[in-house]
Design an enzyme around this catalytic site. Structure first.
Site, short mmCIF file in Angstrom:
data_model
loop_
_atom_site.label_atom_id
_atom_site.label_comp_id
_atom_site.label_asym_id
_atom_site.label_seq_id
_atom_site.Cartn_x
_atom_site.Cartn_y
_atom_site.Cartn_z
N SER A 125 9.04 38.97 54.72
CA SER A 125 10.01 39.91 55.27
C SER A 125 10.33 41.02 54.27
CB SER A 125 11.32 39.18 55.61
OG SER A 125 12.25 40.10 56.13
N ARG A 180 0.72 54.52 42.38
CA ARG A 180 0.11 53.30 41.84
C ARG A 180 0.43 52.08 42.71
NH1 ARG A 180 -1.50 57.07 39.84
NH2 ARG A 180 -2.24 57.45 37.71
N GLU A 210 -1.80 52.31 45.63
CA GLU A 210 -3.14 51.87 45.21
C GLU A 210 -3.22 50.34 45.14
OE1 GLU A 210 -5.14 54.15 42.05
OE2 GLU A 210 -5.41 52.23 41.04
#
Lengths: 147, 147, 147, 147, 147, 147, 147, 147, 147, 147
Positions: free
Chosen positions: G114, G88, G91
């Site tokens: 960073s 997820r 995604e």
């Protein structure tokens, strides 16, 4: 027992006994092509078939049992194949694939050749210019269903 | 002209003229399998063959010339194939590849089946349980040279 | 015994005995290039050849037997190659590949150079500006069959 | 102008004029192998060389200028190669790569064959059993620096 | 003994002995960068160098011998690199690669920086805004040969 | 306007005007390395910088505006790189990457060299045995935060 | 000892002792997120931290020492992730990545967040429609250097 | 109209009008993060929202209509990401992914954080040591169903 | 104990005991589909469920404990799947995926079918033309949140 | 006409006319699932079906003809899928694939579910806790042939 281990033992026993696939096939009344496929880890034997093969090759009971379990197929050939013999068939797909597709559609309509209701045969055909390998792929045509 | 563009035009002309591969093949006195392979961009025609095909399909001179140029082969089938018909042949390699390798070695020794000195044939075989696709792959056996 | 294990033992024995490939090759009356290829797991020895190599390198019977089994080729070089020496040959394909293809077609027509009916040779050629590696690839030309 | 477009025009002009690589090479006093390599987009011509090639092939000034720009190399051969002719050389790496590495180390020590200080040659060698393609790869040996 | 196993032992011994690469380098009179490269499995030691390193780190004879064998290079860094430190150098290629190529061509003409006739150095440079890593890559320019 | 198109125009204009990167850099008071990086599509110019570059190279307003937009970086180098010059730096990662990682950790502790707070320089250093390319990579060390 | 093996032992000990990450974190006065990251093989402990963790979890001295070695990071998550929880987040990059890039540039200019000077926190937030996972990623903005 | 083309026009119009995402968001009463996500091609607008955005940015009716079509998501970020800003989030998965998984399971049990019932927020947080990017990912926890 | 090892033991015990998934499912009062999924390493059992399964299959305490640990999912199916049975479902995505997406959007709007709040069922349906496999996928629709 | 272009026009016409798949399906007396599949480029229409669809959607004759040509299937979904809706089905293979395989074998023996003699159905099922997507996959079981 892992199926790959069973395969390794079968190959080893077959070599030591000096058997050919046709010898093993005759014991279980199958073709050499199916027998080789199944015993190289890509098919499922009945209990009876497995017992006969086990007797012939001297496999232990655990290996005999493993041959009756439906395998995860397709795990032994890396793609693209690195072995030149297998690669040539891959190359046939690259070069002749579009023609195969088009000709099958021309003769049958929309659908595919089954790789399940399928059999194959490999023959050596003598030829004065060099003997030839003749591989026959024979699969049921499956029409695409419309619903 | 890009060969892919020539292929596109051939496919379009063939469809509009209602021709089959065997019709085109008969004009150049070749098999339908070779003709389909070559005209789908995977083979090279002689000037004479190309002219005859061009006449039949109504191709312009630039397209006719392009058919005589040796092509970069294998660029039209993505691997693994996404099309189910072509994929089944790929699956045959995954599942039956080890048996094919072993049986050819058993019958011929160390070497390969040529995909160059090669021909193939595709037939529809009637079967009451469903007609079958029979693809015959026929290649010269080439022995691995030792030197 | 896995062929990779046999290769490992051969490399180890060769190093300990201080042999070069040409030394092993002379025992079986083959070229150093073929001998190195085969003993690094990419070729098949006859029983006689294998026995001689086994004697020279002190291999056990199981290893000797394994050398006569036709191997799955091509499994030891990752692609793209990570080793700089092998990579340079890969780079030659990237950079010089199109010219190689075109020049062979110009000289022979449509077909390929065989990698099976094939031999190669590697020489050190002295040169005041730095000695040169000269690799000769020599394969039979195979014409694409039309049928 | 994109180098790929220049290559396309060169190939087209060469075909229409019925020239071979050796014909173009003779105009700029280079080998056919280097000339083919460079004009297929993998090398850099001097202004003088480019002008002569442009005259011979009838290229426009923009294309002539583009030939003198150092190219991004290696972009035209997909890997693994789909074309059977080029693939055979890739297969040679898979099968013969370990032997090539070992033999070069045996003859030269730790280092590589240069693919930059490099030349190659392709010959057709007559042979009653079928003519042979002989490709000679010739590169300077570069020793791995220790510091 | 596998080179990877030798590397593992070296890293372990170095840690237990509390040594830095410069300490090992001073024993064989090499730079710390070359010493680290070689002992991490990417270079070849002379017998003398290997013996000295073996003494310092307490390696057994088999490991000492393995350090003198020319290794298969490049097998320990997966690509793209998953480790952030190594990835930053990969990113430098993605972002600065085109400029590096163009500037080298502007200064030298058509060719490459050798990674074989090559040395490198890594320094810590103090800076009030945060110390800096300065990596110097130093390779011989190799001109593309034309023939 | 796509940044790739702006880059194409810059490269074309630079070539036609016979400029070097240092000439363009001097107009905007930047280093040649940064200037080449940015104008090859990997950096962002201020409005003032972009206007000056546009004047020098004769870019139209849309291209000038595009140079001030922060780019998607890293899209022009395929990985692994096919171009031999860029590949050598990739190979340096494969071969020297583990040593670079270990030496930086030895000198700085756990962290990385920044590729953002970073500058580089490329010099030609004369050498009687062949001039050398010296690439200096200079990045701030960033310590891994613990919290 | 391989870091992966140490991780395995830590996970096992933690489970058997019924500890949560917060329990381990409190012993070394670190956050639970950093503690979990480091003990799952992605961070480096001081000698003191490692000793305390070793006492708590009952690790042997070799494992305690291994925790102070800077690890090769990123080797445990295959990409793309096969585990749905981790996927997820992958995604989120696919779908929200362009917006994240653009918004950070709008707020900060050209640079990056960073992942080294970085901390994160994971909270369970109660919600009558279903409790929510709130992950806070907090990294220093690094401006792209121009030089 | 292809959604990618609509995105291109939106980005262009936004730049020419000097708008920020928050300006567009305020017109449709949404957050800047959602607005940026949707207008960069990853979300679906209502007819009303689309009309308002179209008015603000001067889009033609076809583009306005296209914004209301549910998109194929995830097509604009190559994986692994080549852009350094987006890559850092990918790296966070590689390095912190295992800890994220374990901590969510510790706090919630077996399940995942939704990327659909999800919102996010990006803030600039001032910090004397350098301002920080704070990205908050907020998704509903979904428990794995057992049935 | 590695979860893969637990799976291996479960499969072995199930085979030796001649049990079907429905037999094991009935012991823990779950469906056969969920039970098979979980015991093949893709789900988490409660302590009670795990104990009952352990009793039935004769697992040792370590294996019983391992079944209650949330697994890394998705690691056992290579993609693309090499096994023909699993591949057919992959092919369904390739061929029917666009229609599935469009129809779900037509019926529900913008969102997805959950694979977490999800259950499935597999039935054998008798059919005179050949029995049919009927797989029912049943997941909660999740609407894309806008915020 | 390329099939992808035909698909684009169909999707556009359908949207402008405000039609649903069921509306188009009713014209040709097919299910909505098959109709969507075929018109999204993955199926073949009869001349009659194509004409009816062409009338309804206002397609030109070339597009109508293209719908009757058997397509190359599977080219529109990238793998792994980037779109979250389609990805969830891919994830179902990763997580539930082993259970699907095992349960089908338990109920049918060795073989596969056909994706050719196949139909599917997608329904919205109301549920107070959130409506559910119910996808039914219905394929003929094909037994692996033994010969």
């Amino acid at each position: 027992m892992e199926r790959a281990e069973v395969t390794r033992r079968i190959v080893e026993a077959k070599r030591k006994l000096g058997l050919k696939w046709i010898d093993i096939a005759s014991v279980i009344d199958r073709s050499e092509a199916w027998t080789a496929t199944a015993l190289l880890g890509q098919g499922t034997l009945t209990n009876e078939e497995s017992a006969k093969v086990g007797d012939l090759l001297g496999l232990d009971p655990e290996a005999v049992a493993a041959l009756t379990v439906i395998p995860y197929r397709g795990t032994t050939v890396p793609m693209p194949p690195t072995d030149p013999l297998i690669y040539r068939f891959y190359e046939i797909l690259l070069v002749y694939g579009p023609a195969i597709k088009d000709l099958i559609h021309e003769k049958f309509g929309d659908g595919i050749m089954s790789a399940i209701d399928y059999e194959m045969d490999i023959q050596r055909v003598e030829d004065p210019k060099g003997d030839r390998v003749v591989v026959t792929l024979n699969g049921k045509f499956l029409t695409y269903k419309k619903w």
